[in-house]
Design an enzyme around this catalytic site. Sequence first.
Site: not given
Length: 164
Positions: A60-62, A67
């Site tokens: 979820g990042h991103f 990242v």
Amino acid sequence: MNGQVNETTRPSRKMGFTELKQWLRHRHPMVYLDRITDYEPGKYLDSLMAVSGQTDAISGHFPERAVFPASHMMQAISQSAIILYQLSTAKLEDDEITLIGSLKSRFTRVVVPGDVIKFRTSIETQHTNFITFSCSAEVDEKPVAKVRGTLLRSKVADLGEQLW
């Protein structure tokens, strides 16, 4: 041989994933280090982490541009310091815990899936129940982070009422 230890006769100061987990209270998905490549108790510990697109933190990042979060890199650095501290003193007892007292950090480059982060963690000062340490992190021999911090060893009972 004039008393010097030859690199070929020096005992191995490496740890694979299974062994390094024995020095940590963390479990999946919170174990970030993959290997200890060298260490000298009271001085330094070299470790590494291979960043995978399958790492929970990446999902979820991103989503549009993966990242590796700096907060998770801080956890890997903390784990390096925890292992070095124990190697330099003694393993944690069942009623002990390590706590980060303070951190000063600087992140200079983005880390992405496929990168291998190499950490060099050094003890700056060592006391009975805490250390100050520094850590530099590199990917492809380029700096990605520098951290200075303190790590405290405490009895769980000394922390007050436990709500966990």
